[in-house]
Design an enzyme around this catalytic site. Structure first.
Site, PDB file in Angstrom:
ATOM      1  N   ASP A  12       2.939  21.429   6.199  1.00  0.00           N
ATOM      2  CA  ASP A  12       3.604  22.724   6.397  1.00  0.00           C
ATOM      3  C   ASP A  12       2.714  23.763   7.080  1.00  0.00           C
ATOM      4  O   ASP A  12       2.858  24.966   6.866  1.00  0.00           O
ATOM      5  CB  ASP A  12       4.114  23.292   5.049  1.00  0.00           C
ATOM      6  N   LYS A  15       3.265  22.726  12.184  1.00  0.00           N
ATOM      7  CA  LYS A  15       3.211  21.689  13.237  1.00  0.00           C
ATOM      8  C   LYS A  15       4.442  21.738  14.125  1.00  0.00           C
ATOM      9  O   LYS A  15       4.349  21.625  15.349  1.00  0.00           O
ATOM     10  CB  LYS A  15       3.118  20.286  12.596  1.00  0.00           C
ATOM     11  N   LYS A  17       6.457  24.209  14.867  1.00  0.00           N
ATOM     12  CA  LYS A  17       6.407  25.341  15.799  1.00  0.00           C
ATOM     13  C   LYS A  17       5.450  25.042  16.951  1.00  0.00           C
ATOM     14  O   LYS A  17       5.752  25.330  18.114  1.00  0.00           O
ATOM     15  CB  LYS A  17       5.958  26.626  15.071  1.00  0.00           C
ATOM     16  N   GLY A  39       9.449  18.411   6.856  1.00  0.00           N
ATOM     17  CA  GLY A  39      10.379  19.476   7.227  1.00  0.00           C
ATOM     18  C   GLY A  39       9.681  20.331   8.261  1.00  0.00           C
ATOM     19  O   GLY A  39       8.701  21.006   7.949  1.00  0.00           O
ATOM     20  N   HIS A  40      10.115  20.241   9.496  1.00  0.00           N
ATOM     21  CA  HIS A  40       9.456  20.967  10.588  1.00  0.00           C
ATOM     22  C   HIS A  40      10.407  22.038  11.119  1.00  0.00           C
ATOM     23  O   HIS A  40      11.513  21.733  11.549  1.00  0.00           O
ATOM     24  CB  HIS A  40       9.045  19.990  11.704  1.00  0.00           C
ATOM     25  N   GLN A 198       3.203  15.626   7.501  1.00  0.00           N
ATOM     26  CA  GLN A 198       2.322  15.890   6.352  1.00  0.00           C
ATOM     27  C   GLN A 198       0.997  16.471   6.869  1.00  0.00           C
ATOM     28  O   GLN A 198       1.028  17.225   7.826  1.00  0.00           O
ATOM     29  CB  GLN A 198       2.101  14.607   5.520  1.00  0.00           C
ATOM     30  N   VAL A 277      10.789  23.190   3.192  1.00  0.00           N
ATOM     31  CA  VAL A 277      11.931  23.011   4.093  1.00  0.00           C
ATOM     32  C   VAL A 277      12.815  21.861   3.594  1.00  0.00           C
ATOM     33  O   VAL A 277      14.034  21.892   3.737  1.00  0.00           O
ATOM     34  CB  VAL A 277      11.439  22.683   5.528  1.00  0.00           C
ATOM     35  N   THR A 279      12.748  20.374   0.287  1.00  0.00           N
ATOM     36  CA  THR A 279      13.192  20.408  -1.111  1.00  0.00           C
ATOM     37  C   THR A 279      13.456  21.835  -1.612  1.00  0.00           C
ATOM     38  O   THR A 279      13.993  22.000  -2.710  1.00  0.00           O
ATOM     39  CB  THR A 279      12.119  19.785  -2.029  1.00  0.00           C
ATOM     40  N   ASP A 311      -0.557  36.499  10.892  1.00  0.00           N
ATOM     41  CA  ASP A 311       0.195  37.735  10.633  1.00  0.00           C
ATOM     42  C   ASP A 311       0.454  37.969   9.149  1.00  0.00           C
ATOM     43  O   ASP A 311       0.680  39.107   8.734  1.00  0.00           O
ATOM     44  CB  ASP A 311       1.554  37.674  11.357  1.00  0.00           C
ATOM     45  N   SER A 391      -1.242  31.590  16.128  1.00  0.00           N
ATOM     46  CA  SER A 391       0.178  31.899  15.945  1.00  0.00           C
ATOM     47  C   SER A 391       0.297  33.130  15.060  1.00  0.00           C
ATOM     48  O   SER A 391      -0.291  33.193  13.981  1.00  0.00           O
ATOM     49  CB  SER A 391       0.863  30.690  15.307  1.00  0.00           C
ATOM     50  N   VAL A 392       1.055  34.120  15.534  1.00  0.00           N
ATOM     51  CA  VAL A 392       1.167  35.391  14.805  1.00  0.00           C
ATOM     52  C   VAL A 392       2.610  35.683  14.390  1.00  0.00           C
ATOM     53  O   VAL A 392       2.995  36.836  14.203  1.00  0.00           O
ATOM     54  CB  VAL A 392       0.577  36.561  15.631  1.00  0.00           C
TER      55      VAL A 392
HETATM   56  P1  GDP Z   1       5.409  22.045   9.459  1.00  0.00           P
HETATM   57  O1  GDP Z   1       5.881  21.113   8.393  1.00  0.00           O
HETATM   58  O2  GDP Z   1       3.930  21.939   9.666  1.00  0.00           O
HETATM   59  O3  GDP Z   1       6.159  21.902  10.740  1.00  0.00           O
HETATM   60  O4  GDP Z   1       5.671  23.513   8.919  1.00  0.00           O
HETATM   61  P2  GDP Z   1       7.009  24.032   8.164  1.00  0.00           P
HETATM   62  O5  GDP Z   1       8.069  24.250   9.162  1.00  0.00           O
HETATM   63  O6  GDP Z   1       7.296  23.193   6.992  1.00  0.00           O
HETATM   64  O7  GDP Z   1       6.486  25.387   7.566  1.00  0.00           O
HETATM   65  C1  GDP Z   1       5.951  26.386   8.370  1.00  0.00           C
HETATM   66  C2  GDP Z   1       6.766  27.670   8.159  1.00  0.00           C
HETATM   67  O8  GDP Z   1       6.062  28.769   8.670  1.00  0.00           O
HETATM   68  C3  GDP Z   1       8.094  27.669   8.891  1.00  0.00           C
HETATM   69  O9  GDP Z   1       9.013  28.433   8.161  1.00  0.00           O
HETATM   70  C4  GDP Z   1       7.767  28.352  10.212  1.00  0.00           C
HETATM   71  O10 GDP Z   1       8.904  28.984  10.792  1.00  0.00           O
HETATM   72  C5  GDP Z   1       6.754  29.366   9.772  1.00  0.00           C
HETATM   73  N1  GDP Z   1       5.708  29.720  10.726  1.00  0.00           N
HETATM   74  C6  GDP Z   1       5.086  28.927  11.642  1.00  0.00           C
HETATM   75  N2  GDP Z   1       4.086  29.610  12.254  1.00  0.00           N
HETATM   76  C7  GDP Z   1       4.073  30.845  11.693  1.00  0.00           C
HETATM   77  C8  GDP Z   1       3.257  32.008  11.896  1.00  0.00           C
HETATM   78  O11 GDP Z   1       2.319  32.029  12.681  1.00  0.00           O
HETATM   79  N3  GDP Z   1       3.559  33.086  11.135  1.00  0.00           N
HETATM   80  C9  GDP Z   1       4.566  33.098  10.215  1.00  0.00           C
HETATM   81  N4  GDP Z   1       4.779  34.194   9.524  1.00  0.00           N
HETATM   82  N5  GDP Z   1       5.357  32.011  10.007  1.00  0.00           N
HETATM   83  C10 GDP Z   1       5.106  30.921  10.728  1.00  0.00           C
HETATM   84  P1  IMO Z   2       5.469  18.259   6.634  1.00  0.00           P
HETATM   85  O1  IMO Z   2       5.522  17.249   7.748  1.00  0.00           O
HETATM   86  C1  IMO Z   2       4.205  19.254   2.585  1.00  0.00           C
HETATM   87  C2  IMO Z   2       4.164  15.991  -0.353  1.00  0.00           C
HETATM   88  C3  IMO Z   2       5.178  16.039  -1.480  1.00  0.00           C
HETATM   89  C4  IMO Z   2       4.381  15.351  -2.586  1.00  0.00           C
HETATM   90  C5  IMO Z   2       3.605  14.284  -1.816  1.00  0.00           C
HETATM   91  C6  IMO Z   2       4.237  12.889  -1.874  1.00  0.00           C
HETATM   92  O2  IMO Z   2       6.646  19.143   6.572  1.00  0.00           O
HETATM   93  O3  IMO Z   2       4.175  18.984   6.640  1.00  0.00           O
HETATM   94  P2  IMO Z   2       6.408  11.855  -0.699  1.00  0.00           P
HETATM   95  O4  IMO Z   2       7.849  12.201  -0.843  1.00  0.00           O
HETATM   96  O5  IMO Z   2       5.893  11.941   0.686  1.00  0.00           O
HETATM   97  O6  IMO Z   2       6.045  10.556  -1.342  1.00  0.00           O
HETATM   98  O7  IMO Z   2       5.627  12.985  -1.560  1.00  0.00           O
HETATM   99  O8  IMO Z   2       3.546  14.711  -0.473  1.00  0.00           O
HETATM  100  N1  IMO Z   2       4.743  16.072   1.006  1.00  0.00           N
HETATM  101  C7  IMO Z   2       4.655  17.154   1.800  1.00  0.00           C
HETATM  102  N2  IMO Z   2       4.151  18.390   1.559  1.00  0.00           N
HETATM  103  N3  IMO Z   2       4.681  18.963   3.804  1.00  0.00           N
HETATM  104  C8  IMO Z   2       5.175  17.734   4.070  1.00  0.00           C
HETATM  105  O9  IMO Z   2       5.567  17.352   5.310  1.00  0.00           O
HETATM  106  C9  IMO Z   2       5.208  16.776   3.029  1.00  0.00           C
HETATM  107  N4  IMO Z   2       5.626  15.491   2.954  1.00  0.00           N
HETATM  108  C10 IMO Z   2       5.315  15.074   1.720  1.00  0.00           C
HETATM  109  O10 IMO Z   2       5.516  17.347  -1.814  1.00  0.00           O
HETATM  110  O11 IMO Z   2       3.441  16.235  -3.128  1.00  0.00           O
HETATM  111 MG    MG Z   3       6.991  21.158   6.636  1.00  0.00          MG
END
Ligand code: GDP
Ligand code: IMO
Ligand code: MG
Length: 402
Positions: A12, A15, A17, A39-40, A198, A277, A279, A311, A391-392
């Site tokens: 999270d 990635k 973005k 969840g991206h 992840q 994103v 769960t 930010d 990223s801001v």
């Molecule tokens: P990923 O799994 O690495 O793709 O990240 P996620 O989408 O699960 O979580 C990142 C969250 O932070 C999302 O809600 C994005 O919209 C948000 N986000 C990404 N970059 C930034 C940033 O620079 N600032 C803020 N405030 N939110 C961001």
């Molecule tokens: P993205 O790609 C954050 C965590 C779960 C749990 C552990 C094992 O969005 O960054 P699983 O269902 O994979 O066997 O769960 O890994 N987990 C993540 N945490 N971002 C993710 O993906 C994750 N994918 C799995 O919360 O702790």
């Molecule tokens: Mg994610």
């Protein structure tokens, strides 16, 4: 040019973005690991896209996207997701492919995942998407790959229940089948992004085992998952937040604690919208963990760090970072394998002045406040790795390239 974008923390990091941002100048985006546990999030204009299996290049109308060899693909989740993005105006037909060596997640594997989790003395906090059980079947060599369901002899060996489930998807999957290694050999001159899922600290080998996911989130996974060898990787981007988050259980040495840190966790969670994103679970939050980030840089040969969520600190008077761990009298700055050591470690913190101004709208590095630049320089010196993108904000345009 072939670049990897991976998570340098516990997932999270942003990635999705960053892949979306970099995909503008790419031809092909390949997700190399994980499954629908990811969840991206991508925000362009007024639209928010939440992707789980589909690579983040899909938002552009002309990019080819591929689900790679080391992914575990739940067909039900895939077609549900494709329906959602279709409803959002994305046309995906003819430009989404799946490696024929990718493994399939079946409903029974999802049940195994949730029942194993509920019988664990200390649950891992899995997403319940059948990830660990599908990778386990793969390792036991009784998993089912995409190619297998088009192989008459192999298909005949499946149970009636498995066939009934797969019948609903077989013909829809057929045009997506791809021999990824041959495809990559034919696309040597294309600009390709390998999208990780992840993060390094959730990687099955490098992460905080057993509190990890089951795929290879590390840069090395981009090779097997992406149909190329290590010499074909030109650049490794490691994405990290200005602080740390973790969903699910497991050690988190720099996690905020009420007694020591007051309401910092709530402030960061609400400002950064730190809810999962996939769960919807609230993410655990903590200080930026520099020993862990340095470990991720070393383990992945990260060339360029990408700092996101800067930010979120806009209103802070001071910003603290974890520079080492303390356990009893002992202070250390390596990232240890022992879960017990990580669980008992206290963060050694260093304070920086905040910038107390909004970073929204800043598009050039030179325009960042001096306090933000100091924070950035410190991270670069500590990790020995340069920060090339900052990223801001969550929108595509809230991004600074140096
Ligand atoms: P990923 O799994 O690495 O793709 O990240 P996620 O989408 O699960 O979580 C990142 C969250 O932070 C999302 O809600 C994005 O919209 C948000 N986000 C990404 N970059 C930034 C940033 O620079 N600032 C803020 N405030 N939110 C961001
Ligand atoms: P993205 O790609 C954050 C965590 C779960 C749990 C552990 C094992 O969005 O960054 P699983 O269902 O994979 O066997 O769960 O890994 N987990 C993540 N945490 N971002 C993710 O993906 C994750 N994918 C799995 O919360 O702790
Ligand atoms: Mg994610």
């Amino acid at each position: 040019m072939k670049s990897v974008v991976l998570g340098a923390q516990w997932g999270d990091e942003g990635k999705g973005k960053i892949v979306d941002y970099l995909a503008e100048s790419a031809d092909i985006v390949i997700r190399y690991s994980g499954g629908a546990n990811a969840g991206h999030t991508i925000v362009t204009g007024d639209t928010t896209y939440k992707l789980h299996l589909v690579p983040s290049g899909i938002i552009y109308p002309d990019k080819i996207v591929i689900l790679g060899t080391a992914m575990v693909v739940d067909p039900e989740a895939l077609f549900t997701e494709l329906q959602v993005i279709s409803d959002q105006g994305i046309s995906w037909q003819g430009r989404i492919f799946i490696s024929d060596r990718a493994h399939l997640v079946l409903p029974e594997y999802k049940h195994e995942d949730t029942s194993e989790e509920s019988s664990r003395h200390k649950p891992l906090g899995t997403t319940g998407r059948g990830i660990g059980s599908t990778y386990a079947h793969k390792a036991k060599r009784d998993g089912i790959r995409l190619a297998d369901i088009f192989d008459t002899e192999r298909y005949a060996l499946l149970t009636e229940g498995q066939k009934t489930f797969l019948e609903a998807y077989r013909e829809k999957l057929r045009p997506m089948l791809l021999d990824l290694v041959s495809f990559m050999a034919d696309h040597k001159d294309s600009t390709i992004l390998f999208e990780g899922a992840q993060g390094t600290l959730l990687d099955i080998d490098l992460g905080t085992y057993p509190y990890v996911s089951s795929g290879i989130s590390a840069a090395a996974g981009a090779c097997v998952g992406g149909g190329v060898g290590p010499r074909d990787l030109d650049r490794i981007y490691g994405v990290f937040k200005a602080y740390s988050t973790r969903v699910g259980n497991g050690p988190f040495p720099s996690e905020f604690h009420k007694e020591r840190d007051g309401d910092l966790e709530e402030v960061i969670r609400e400002t950064g919208r730190e809810y999962g994103v996939t769960t919807g679970r609230p993410r655990r939050c903590g200080y930026l963990d520099l020993p862990a980030l340095k470990y991720a840089c070393q383990a992945n040969s990260i060339d360029t760090l990408v700092l996101t969520h800067l930010d979120v600190y806009d209103a802070f008077d001071t910003i603290q970072v974890c520079t080492a761990y303390r356990r009893g009298e002992k202070v250390f700055d390596n990232f240890p394998a022992s879960i017990e050591t990580l669980e008992r470690a206290e963060p050694v913190l260093e304070a920086f002045s905040g910038w107390k101004t909004s970073l929204a709208g800043i598009r050039n590095y030179d325009d960042l406040p001096e306090a933000a630049k100091q924070y950035i320089r410190y991270i670069e010196e500590y990790t020995g790795t340069s920060i090339g993108i900052i990223s801001v904000g969550y929108r595509r345009e809230d991004t600074i390239t140096r």
